[in-house]
Design a protein around this motif. Structure first.
Motif, PDB file in Angstrom:
ATOM      1  N   ASP A  24      -2.299 -14.539  -6.506  1.00  0.00           N
ATOM      2  CA  ASP A  24      -2.977 -14.068  -7.745  1.00  0.00           C
ATOM      3  C   ASP A  24      -1.789 -13.528  -8.652  1.00  0.00           C
ATOM      4  N   PRO A  25      -2.111 -13.929 -10.069  1.00  0.00           N
ATOM      5  CA  PRO A  25      -1.166 -13.371 -10.957  1.00  0.00           C
ATOM      6  C   PRO A  25      -1.186 -11.673 -10.984  1.00  0.00           C
ATOM      7  N   ILE A  26      -0.214 -11.366 -11.021  1.00  0.00           N
ATOM      8  CA  ILE A  26       0.127  -9.742 -10.912  1.00  0.00           C
ATOM      9  C   ILE A  26       1.261  -9.282 -11.715  1.00  0.00           C
ATOM     10  N   ALA A  80      21.249  -3.309  10.404  1.00  0.00           N
ATOM     11  CA  ALA A  80      21.341  -2.962   8.787  1.00  0.00           C
ATOM     12  C   ALA A  80      20.235  -4.067   8.133  1.00  0.00           C
ATOM     13  N   SER A  81      20.273  -5.187   8.709  1.00  0.00           N
ATOM     14  CA  SER A  81      19.318  -6.273   7.946  1.00  0.00           C
ATOM     15  C   SER A  81      18.038  -5.823   8.398  1.00  0.00           C
ATOM     16  N   GLY A  82      17.183  -5.186   9.310  1.00  0.00           N
ATOM     17  CA  GLY A  82      15.956  -4.803   9.629  1.00  0.00           C
ATOM     18  C   GLY A  82      15.908  -3.496   8.621  1.00  0.00           C
ATOM     19  N   VAL A  83      16.588  -2.572   8.608  1.00  0.00           N
ATOM     20  CA  VAL A  83      16.343  -1.605   7.893  1.00  0.00           C
ATOM     21  C   VAL A  83      16.451  -1.887   6.275  1.00  0.00           C
ATOM     22  N   ALA A  84      17.293  -2.727   5.882  1.00  0.00           N
ATOM     23  CA  ALA A  84      17.165  -3.244   4.430  1.00  0.00           C
ATOM     24  C   ALA A  84      15.944  -4.061   4.106  1.00  0.00           C
ATOM     25  N   SER A  85      15.681  -4.752   4.988  1.00  0.00           N
ATOM     26  CA  SER A  85      14.482  -5.604   4.848  1.00  0.00           C
ATOM     27  C   SER A  85      13.241  -4.837   4.674  1.00  0.00           C
ATOM     28  N   LEU A  86      13.035  -3.729   5.529  1.00  0.00           N
ATOM     29  CA  LEU A  86      11.939  -2.994   5.697  1.00  0.00           C
ATOM     30  C   LEU A  86      11.904  -2.089   4.436  1.00  0.00           C
ATOM     31  N   ALA A  87      13.187  -1.597   3.940  1.00  0.00           N
ATOM     32  CA  ALA A  87      13.141  -0.771   2.747  1.00  0.00           C
ATOM     33  C   ALA A  87      12.795  -1.447   1.567  1.00  0.00           C
ATOM     34  N   CYS A  88      13.251  -2.726   1.395  1.00  0.00           N
ATOM     35  CA  CYS A  88      12.974  -3.672   0.200  1.00  0.00           C
ATOM     36  C   CYS A  88      11.405  -3.817   0.211  1.00  0.00           C
ATOM     37  N   PHE A  89      10.916  -4.206   1.462  1.00  0.00           N
ATOM     38  CA  PHE A  89       9.344  -4.420   1.576  1.00  0.00           C
ATOM     39  C   PHE A  89       8.594  -3.377   0.985  1.00  0.00           C
ATOM     40  N   VAL A  90       8.795  -2.085   1.230  1.00  0.00           N
ATOM     41  CA  VAL A  90       8.286  -1.013   0.928  1.00  0.00           C
ATOM     42  C   VAL A  90       8.415  -0.807  -0.793  1.00  0.00           C
ATOM     43  N   LEU A  94       5.411  -0.931  -3.582  1.00  0.00           N
ATOM     44  CA  LEU A  94       5.241  -0.098  -4.640  1.00  0.00           C
ATOM     45  C   LEU A  94       5.318  -0.829  -6.277  1.00  0.00           C
ATOM     46  N   GLY A  95       6.125  -1.580  -6.251  1.00  0.00           N
ATOM     47  CA  GLY A  95       6.039  -2.454  -7.493  1.00  0.00           C
ATOM     48  C   GLY A  95       4.954  -3.195  -7.682  1.00  0.00           C
ATOM     49  N   PHE A  96       4.200  -3.868  -6.702  1.00  0.00           N
ATOM     50  CA  PHE A  96       3.002  -4.515  -6.624  1.00  0.00           C
ATOM     51  C   PHE A  96       1.660  -3.656  -6.969  1.00  0.00           C
ATOM     52  N   GLN A  97       1.763  -2.581  -6.474  1.00  0.00           N
ATOM     53  CA  GLN A  97       0.913  -1.411  -6.708  1.00  0.00           C
ATOM     54  C   GLN A  97       0.853  -0.717  -8.125  1.00  0.00           C
ATOM     55  N   VAL A 103       7.531  -1.554 -10.910  1.00  0.00           N
ATOM     56  CA  VAL A 103       6.829  -2.710 -11.203  1.00  0.00           C
ATOM     57  C   VAL A 103       7.406  -3.828 -11.987  1.00  0.00           C
ATOM     58  N   SER A 104       8.449  -3.415 -12.744  1.00  0.00           N
ATOM     59  CA  SER A 104       9.385  -4.485 -13.346  1.00  0.00           C
ATOM     60  C   SER A 104      10.180  -5.072 -12.616  1.00  0.00           C
ATOM     61  N   VAL A 105      10.581  -4.522 -11.304  1.00  0.00           N
ATOM     62  CA  VAL A 105      11.393  -5.380 -10.268  1.00  0.00           C
ATOM     63  C   VAL A 105      10.631  -5.723  -9.065  1.00  0.00           C
ATOM     64  N   GLY A 106       9.307  -5.646  -8.971  1.00  0.00           N
ATOM     65  CA  GLY A 106       8.602  -6.041  -7.783  1.00  0.00           C
ATOM     66  C   GLY A 106       9.011  -7.351  -7.302  1.00  0.00           C
ATOM     67  N   GLY A 107       8.988  -8.463  -8.328  1.00  0.00           N
ATOM     68  CA  GLY A 107       9.236  -9.760  -7.753  1.00  0.00           C
ATOM     69  C   GLY A 107      10.599  -9.895  -7.327  1.00  0.00           C
ATOM     70  N   LEU A 108      11.514  -9.262  -7.868  1.00  0.00           N
ATOM     71  CA  LEU A 108      13.038  -9.330  -7.434  1.00  0.00           C
ATOM     72  C   LEU A 108      13.165  -8.893  -6.068  1.00  0.00           C
ATOM     73  N   LEU A 109      12.700  -7.703  -5.670  1.00  0.00           N
ATOM     74  CA  LEU A 109      12.620  -7.149  -4.571  1.00  0.00           C
ATOM     75  C   LEU A 109      11.912  -7.979  -3.550  1.00  0.00           C
ATOM     76  N   GLN A 110      11.046  -8.490  -3.938  1.00  0.00           N
ATOM     77  CA  GLN A 110      10.355  -9.296  -2.755  1.00  0.00           C
ATOM     78  C   GLN A 110      11.146 -10.637  -2.367  1.00  0.00           C
ATOM     79  N   ARG A 111      11.909 -11.143  -3.507  1.00  0.00           N
ATOM     80  CA  ARG A 111      12.966 -12.220  -3.010  1.00  0.00           C
ATOM     81  C   ARG A 111      13.907 -11.589  -2.318  1.00  0.00           C
TER      82      ARG A 111
END
Length: 133
Positions: A24-26, A80-90, A94-97, A103-111
């Protein structure tokens, strides 16, 4: 030796989720849409349900490999990859919420989240393939 034809459909799962269950658009994406859509679509919900296992299973795989592989470089890199991936996911969540700080970097953080996991997985695959030759 790995057989490329053995699991030909295995890579189709994520592709199917992306092709058949568009998000959905967000957060104003695509441009011109509202920050939050009033109504969630079935496709948007299914997209979220299909993507959540990827964003949780990749860090879990990092930690499992770190525990099992036994080589110092791979232990450190996997943790390091697991921790970084989880941190970016959190932070992505937050950006998508609509958290104003993310909010302005949610898509970038997702990628970035998925790139961390996929780079780790690719490097591990190359390492394991070289080890078996």
């Amino acid at each position: 030796m790995l057989d490329p034809d053995a699991d030909r459909a295995g890579w189709l799962g994520p592709v199917r989720c992306r092709l058949f269950f568009a998000t959905d658009p967000i957060s104003g994406y695509p441009p011109g849409t509202a920050p939050i859509t009033a109504v969630r679509t079935v496709h948007g919900v299914l997209h979220d349900l299909c993507s959540t296992p990827v964003f949780t299973a990749l860090p879990a795989a990092c930690f499992v490999v770190a525990y099992r592989i036994g080589k110092r470089f791979w232990v450190v890199y996997s943790i390091a990859s697991g921790v970084a991936s989880l941190a970016c996911f959190v932070l992505t969540s937050l950006g998508f919420q609509q958290n104003p700080a993310f909010v302005s970097v949610g898509g970038l953080l997702q990628r970035l989240t998925i790139a961390i996991g996929f780079v780790w997985m690719s490097a591990l695959a190359v390492h394991l393939l070289r080890r078996t030759e």
